[in-house]
Write an enzyme that holds these catalytic residues in place. Sequence first.
Site, PDB file in Angstrom:
ATOM      1  N   GLU A 142       9.593  35.327 -76.455  1.00 48.11           N
ATOM      2  CA  GLU A 142       8.353  36.016 -76.819  1.00 48.11           C
ATOM      3  C   GLU A 142       7.161  35.609 -75.950  1.00 48.11           C
ATOM      4  OE1 GLU A 142       7.694  35.675 -81.041  1.00 48.11           O
ATOM      5  OE2 GLU A 142       9.081  37.314 -81.412  1.00 48.11           O
TER       6      GLU A 142
ATOM      7  N   GLU B 282      15.550  40.210 -82.487  1.00 49.59           N
ATOM      8  CA  GLU B 282      15.305  39.617 -83.801  1.00 49.59           C
ATOM      9  C   GLU B 282      14.892  40.763 -84.713  1.00 49.59           C
ATOM     10  OE1 GLU B 282      12.361  36.507 -83.595  1.00 49.59           O
ATOM     11  OE2 GLU B 282      13.273  35.610 -81.831  1.00 49.59           O
TER      12      GLU B 282
END
Length: 667
Positions: A148, A304
């Site tokens: 991320e 995710e």
Amino acid sequence: MNNFSKIQMGVDYYPEHWDPSLWEQDAIQMKEVGVKIVRVGEFAWSRFEPEEGQFNFEWLDRAIHLFHRQGIQIVIGTPTHTPPRWLTEKCPDILPIQANGHTYHAGVRGHRCFNSVSLHSYGSRIIEKLTLHYKDHPAIIGWQTDNEFSLVYCHCESCNEQFRVWLQAKYGTLEQLNQEWGTVVWSGEYNDWSQVTTPFGGSPHQNPSYQLDFYRFQSACVEQYQQTQIEIIRRNCPEHFITHNFHSYPQKLDLYPLGEQLDVAAFDYYPNTSPDKTSTGPYSGALSLDVTRGIKRRNFWIMEQLSGPPGGWGPMWRTPYPGFIRAYIWQTIARGADTVVQFRWRSATMGAEQFWHGLIDHSNVPGRRFEEFSQVCTEVNTLSRLLEGSIVRNDVAILHSHDQLVALDIQPQVEGLDYYENIKQWHRALTKLGIGTDVINWTENLSGYKLIIAPSLYLMDSTVATSLEAFAAAGGTLIITHRSGVKNLNNVCLMEPFPGMLSHCAGVQVSEYDPIANSLHHIITADEQTYSSTQWCDILHPTTAEVVASYHDDFYAGKAAITVNSFGKGKVYYLGTHPEENYMKSLLHQLAVAHDIPHFPDLPEGVQISVRMRDSQAFFFLLNLSRESRSIVLDHPYKSVLYDGLTHEGTLTLEPYGVDICTIELY
Ligand code: GLA
Ligand code: ZN
């Protein structure tokens, strides 16, 4: 087919968080429910290299062996998001320095400056070791870079130095920089490169050109950093794919150059579980997925995905309603996700994220959510062959630009005008009409589209302007809006009437404007319909355009608010104000009919339709992302590939969070 195009389910797993005696039963259970992919490793640096130069992959070898035995394939995340304690102690230059001079300490994650020499050397070494160790392992198929990415806002010496190097490469001389940034204002002229620093503070109203370049520079640092990882992975593991898990849009980080370096983009998707968000959540989620598909203009992964009530970073959200997990997994696939990886297999019993729940609760007793996941796994595995290789193909695109996003954030134009929120509204109107939409970088090639919506091209770029003109000239319909053509790419105002370079194709000029913020104004269309509008009112002077709607209020009542110009074989709409969603829907519906763009105008609230195509075969995904049951009237016979394989006619009813996947005999 490459090794990242399978339609399959996966889970995020952290062997290092669990007693090794659990690994095998976890792997067996994964196999039983139909999990095909596991992502591991992205935070495990302190276990891979417990002490400087002491490498230990034995524990991961054992875990991977157990997965491999169950036929599960592996994606490894490079662990650079979390440099270990021994490293930050030894090389404090890894830790970012905040604007106030304080260090951003270790203990959570993201405590690394992308320009740190030590991060580069130790980070490259651990990736070198990992990739060499796993390059031939038959279970490993791909790599995730870091975790991320976002901007770090570091002010360390190295960042300052690199910022100057970046600016020197861009402007050449300090004179040029002074000129382009307009530093003459308030005696901001630089006499020496040493005076050019990262923004340490003081007034938040720093020179906008300087601020924009600082954001661009930071994005460039992430790109450069990712590139160092990619070079190592490609060299050592040429057969493996490389991805990155993007997250939480809008991001000031420019997604597109990072995406260029990857084989496939991935997104971390946590749709809001609150019942208060049902009228907006499913739509902004749809936009996030379309943005992700736009990063590489092809299918993507979910690395995710929400599996339980999120919490830990704050109080917990609501638990996903029955059907929520399944419906949102199908929403991602409907919009172009191939592999969907759930976060996470089991909720952590320790650390800060104990309450960001996984599929299985702390009790380790599989419950309702796990049941639902296991149902989706079965469905996905059943349809995997049929859907493999299918793609999303749309006639409509929204242009998305990080430059506009950042520049409009540096200088908010008026209360209520938010670049990404406006994109959301256009996208929501399209989604409510069942019109599939791509969201692409504003500099992309536009061929193949029938309709382009380009909200607020505030910073004008001559290449983009030329491409938009050419698109309209060749028969496309272009929608542009207020706050277009205001500045050049260095964030300096242009001395010409708006929309500047697009005035010619739009056949209109802005003679004056009124930043109305949230005060409600009204527009009246040629067919006497009244709609409200907010944010902004450009008072328009059509040169060759026709008036589509005029203002109802204020000293500019009767003046043009929205125009359309015939340009070549196409049309250019200019919206001088921000109309309510109903107006957007009515305009878009009209354009869909006129240009034969597939649409479903009567979708009930919360219902989404999207299409994946394989050759000429279309799969319609019908999703009810609401807590009530909904009915859709379909004019054509449809065959459910998800359920009975039979042909039905008439109304299709979807239970709360119900899903169907159909082929429809349309033509
Ligand atoms: C992000 C991270 C994960 C996890 C989740 C949940 O998406 O990548 O490691 O922290 O958030 O908070
Ligand atoms: Zn730094």
